[in-house]
Write a protein that holds these residues in place. Structure first.
Motif, mmCIF file in Angstrom:
data_model
loop_
_atom_site.group_PDB
_atom_site.id
_atom_site.type_symbol
_atom_site.label_atom_id
_atom_site.label_comp_id
_atom_site.label_asym_id
_atom_site.label_seq_id
_atom_site.Cartn_x
_atom_site.Cartn_y
_atom_site.Cartn_z
ATOM 1 N N LEU A 53 0.830 -1.204 0.000
ATOM 2 C CA LEU A 53 0.000 0.000 0.000
ATOM 3 C C LEU A 53 0.863 1.251 0.000
ATOM 4 N N GLN B 242 2.243 1.742 -3.482
ATOM 5 C CA GLN B 242 1.220 2.227 -4.407
ATOM 6 C C GLN B 242 0.873 3.695 -4.141
ATOM 7 N N LEU B 243 0.792 4.040 -2.861
ATOM 8 C CA LEU B 243 0.538 5.443 -2.542
ATOM 9 C C LEU B 243 1.698 6.322 -3.004
ATOM 10 N N SER C 271 -8.318 3.079 -1.238
ATOM 11 C CA SER C 271 -7.225 3.270 -0.282
ATOM 12 C C SER C 271 -7.731 3.967 0.977
ATOM 13 N N THR D 75 -9.698 1.454 2.917
ATOM 14 C CA THR D 75 -8.791 0.507 3.611
ATOM 15 C C THR D 75 -8.197 1.140 4.856
ATOM 16 N N THR E 271 -6.507 11.630 4.938
ATOM 17 C CA THR E 271 -6.935 11.150 3.614
ATOM 18 C C THR E 271 -8.404 11.454 3.369
#
Length: 694
Positions: free
Chosen positions: A178, A181-182, A311, A314, A342
């Motif tokens: 993660l 990917q971020l 995301s 999650t 976020t």
């Protein structure tokens, strides 16, 4: 060979066989108890249990997962902590039920069909706990059920820990994925922000150029509009010239001068249009990277939105799990803060992604408008050049007309026709330039809106990139080894050190030894007389008579203590120093127990032996487990076996005081001797109604 010791309840003399029997009684009892109960973990294979594996393996990622088979293997193989294991038999349901009924199996462990599915359900949306069933025989011995339950629970716990480690390892590696990917998403947002800034700068330059074009085209349109009526007047003058003859010579001269000036104005108009065309051509093109980036964002806006929303979801789920678990650790605190940041930035990102199609379309439309505008200006410049050329021809014709009226009269018809065409062309030029001015103003207004949108896009993309970089930095990253180590610790965060495999612990030997010596003291006064039958006729003091009854029993008790300590040493093999202290406590306990049992029999007679048996039962009841009622534990602690037990434990484990135990045994010995002396004294008197026999 007989001994000068009185036998209880009979006149038969005491022999060495009687003494040896009294000596060996606690030895035999102690040997049997130690052999039966000491270190049962070494003889677990005497317990037979069955395993019924009905589990149906599951398939995960094209790999078969037979957890029931693995649990069966773990039970059969046993643990490194135990020197032996149960005698396991893998069988089916019918055989297990029959074996449990006829005593073949002490217990049956059944692994249900859904065991693997339930144990691996943590990877899905509906987690379920895996359960195994343990059935024991109704006629099992006391500790068999506890042994079976302990071993089965240990195997199930170890398997659960392994499954938890695998699950947590995947979670920690998922954090790393993660974060990567971020990080990629943050880099893409940085590129988008950079492209939007470039677009805003280029659009601002475009707006400035188009504004200048609109400002220059407006007076050009005004001049072209004024030019059309003048050319119309030229046509009228040419007609009058054709009709007026010689009077037109002077007008033709004037016409020649005006046509020259008009030609110069048309040339200036052509030059201005060419300059505008060059200026328009110099307007910078939008970078292809910006166009591609805008198209890529528009084309993938839905996937990007899903990824960003997923995301955020999650992170929100992880934060909710941390809040639900009450975890206040550093990782959970960072995850919760990251989730809040976020979710705060998510609406802005979503709005930008929703408008991405319009932004991409505006950029493409703006890119196409520049060349078209340049082409229109170039065409207008060419028309203006043609007008200038035509007017120049008019001026030349007027000059020729000034030299000859007839030639002028003949050419005035053609001049009128050309002037009409020039007037119509000038009107068209005026209309075209006015449209150009209007279009340039609209393009400037659209470019201003595009600059504003590009700035907003750049700001939003910058905020998104900053938030994604923060998220990527806050999310922990682990290597495979780090994730495996952390998962192992989190799955089993607390470890108890110092727990042995001995099911009865270090106090079993002292308890059994104290019990054996107490039974030895009881047996001694089953065979020997507690109070001499000659108490009424003897002239000795009562204390001396009591001591004569105690002396052989005390000697036997001391020998019993030494023999029991020897049996314990053979079974347990203690260090010599520990065993020496233990043997000393056993000798003192044997002497004290002899004195207490003598007092019980002397004071209460046969009931004293019943009381002695009750004391043995209390010692066992309070020494096996700590869950006995408090009053029963207190009563057992007041018995003479309590200081003997605590002294033996202190000798073997350094827990407690050996000296205090010896003092306690001595006090019991003195109290018992005093009670025996009183009992002897009471027997030395008889009622007057019952004289002594002759």
């Amino acid at each position: 060979m007989t001994l000068p010791i009185e036998r209880a309840r009979t006149r038969r003399p005491v022999t060495w066989v009687t003494i040896i029997g009294a000596l060996l009684l606690p030895v035999v009892v102690g040997a049997i108890l130690v052999a039966a109960f000491y270190d049962p973990a070494e003889r677990l294979d005497n317990v037979t249990a069955a395993i019924v594996n009905d589990d149906e393996p599951v398939t995960i990622d094209d790999q078969t997962v037979p957890l029931g088979r693995q649990l069966t293997a773990g039970l059969v193989e046993g643990s490194d902590d135990l020197p032996s294991n149960l005698d396991w038999t893998i069988t089916n349901d019918d055989d297990a039920a029959a074996g449990l009924a006829d005593g073949t199996y002490s217990a049956v462990v059944t692994i249900p069909a859904e065991f693997s599915a339930a144990a691996t359900s943590t990877a899905g949306d509906d987690p379920e706990r895996a359960v195994i069933e343990v059935t024991t025989a109704p006629d099992n011995l006391v500790v068999d059920d506890a042994i079976t339950a302990q071993i089965t629970s240990a195997a199930a716990s170890i398997m659960g820990q392994e499954l938890s480690e695998v699950y947590l390892e995947n979670v920690f590696l998922g954090f790393t994925t993660l974060g990567d990917q971020l990080g990629e998403a943050a880099d893409g947002a940085d590129q988008l922000a950079s492209g939007a800034d470039q677009l805003a700068d280029g659009t601002a330059q475009y707006v400035d150029g188009v504004g200048q074009l609109a400002a220059g085209a407006q007076p050009l349109a005004t001049g072209a509009s004024a030019l059309a009526p003048g050319i119309g007047e030229i046509a009228d003058g040419a007609a009058a010239l054709s009709a007026g003859g010689y009077e037109a010579a002077d007008g033709i001269d004037d016409l020649a001068g005006g046509a020259s000036a008009l030609s110069t104005g048309a040339s200036d108009l052509a030059d201005g249009l060419s300059s505008l065309a060059d200026l328009t051509a110099q307007i910078p093109e939008i970078p292809q990277g910006v166009i591609d980036a805008a198209d890529a964002v528009a084309a993938n806006s839905e996937e990007i939105g899903q990824f960003v929303t997923g995301s955020a979801a999650t992170l929100t789920a992880l934060a909710d799990e941390c809040r639900a678990a009450g975890d206040t650790g550093t990782v959970c605190a960072e995850i919760i803060a990251l989730s809040d940041e976020t979710n705060a930035a998510l609406p802005t990102v979503t709005e930008i992604l929703d408008d991405s199609d319009e932004i991409a379309a505006g950029i493409a439309q703006f890119q196409d408008a520049g060349p078209q505008l340049t082409a229109a200006l170039q065409a207008s410049a060419a028309g203006a050049d043609e007008i200038a050329t035509g007017i120049g021809g008019i001026a030349g014709g007027a000059s020729q007309a000034a030299s000859g009226v007839r030639e002028i009269a003949a050419g005035t018809g053609a001049l009128g026709t050309g002037a009409d065409e020039a007037s119509a062309g000038a009107a068209q030029v005026a209309d075209g330039v006015q449209q150009l001015a209007d279009g340039a103003q609209q393009a400037a207004d659209g470019g201003t809106a595009l600059v504003t949108g590009s700035d907003q896009t750049a700001d939003g993309a910058g905020e998104l990139a900053s938030g994604l970089h923060t998220a990527a930095d806050e999310i922990p990253s682990y290597t495979d080894d780090e994730a495996q180590t952390l998962a192992s610790v989190v799955a089993d965060p607390v470890e108890a050190d110092g727990i042995g495999s001995d099911l009865f612990g270090a106090t079993a030997v002292p308890l059994l030894a104290a019990l054996a010596l107490w039974i030895g003291g009881l047996g001694t006064f089953v065979a020997l007389q507690a109070v001499t039958a000659r108490a009424l006729t003897s002239r000795s003091a009562s204390a001396l008579l009591a001591l004569r009854g105690l002396a052989p029993a005390a000697a036997i008790g001391a020998a019993q203590g030494l023999l029991v300590a020897g049996v314990v040493q053979i079974a347990a093999t203690y260090e010599f120093g520990e065993w020496t202290v233990f043997a000393g406590v056993c000798v003192v306990a044997g002497i004290a127990f002899a004195g207490v049992n003598q007092a019980l029999v002397a004071v209460f007679g046969g009931a004293g032996r019943w009381i002695a048996a009750l004391v043995a039962v209390l010692a066992v009841a309070a020494g096996i487990v700590s869950t006995v009622p408090g009053w029963l534990s207190s009563l057992a602690g007041a018995m003479p076996t309590a200081p003997a037990y605590s002294g033996m434990v202190a000798a073997l484990t350094s827990d407690g005081s050996v000296g205090a135990a010896l003092v306690g045994l001595t006090v019991w010995m003195l109290l018992a001797f005093i009670a025996t002396v009183i009992a002897v004294a009471r027997r030395r008197s008889a009622p007057a109604a019952h004289p002594l026999p002759a």
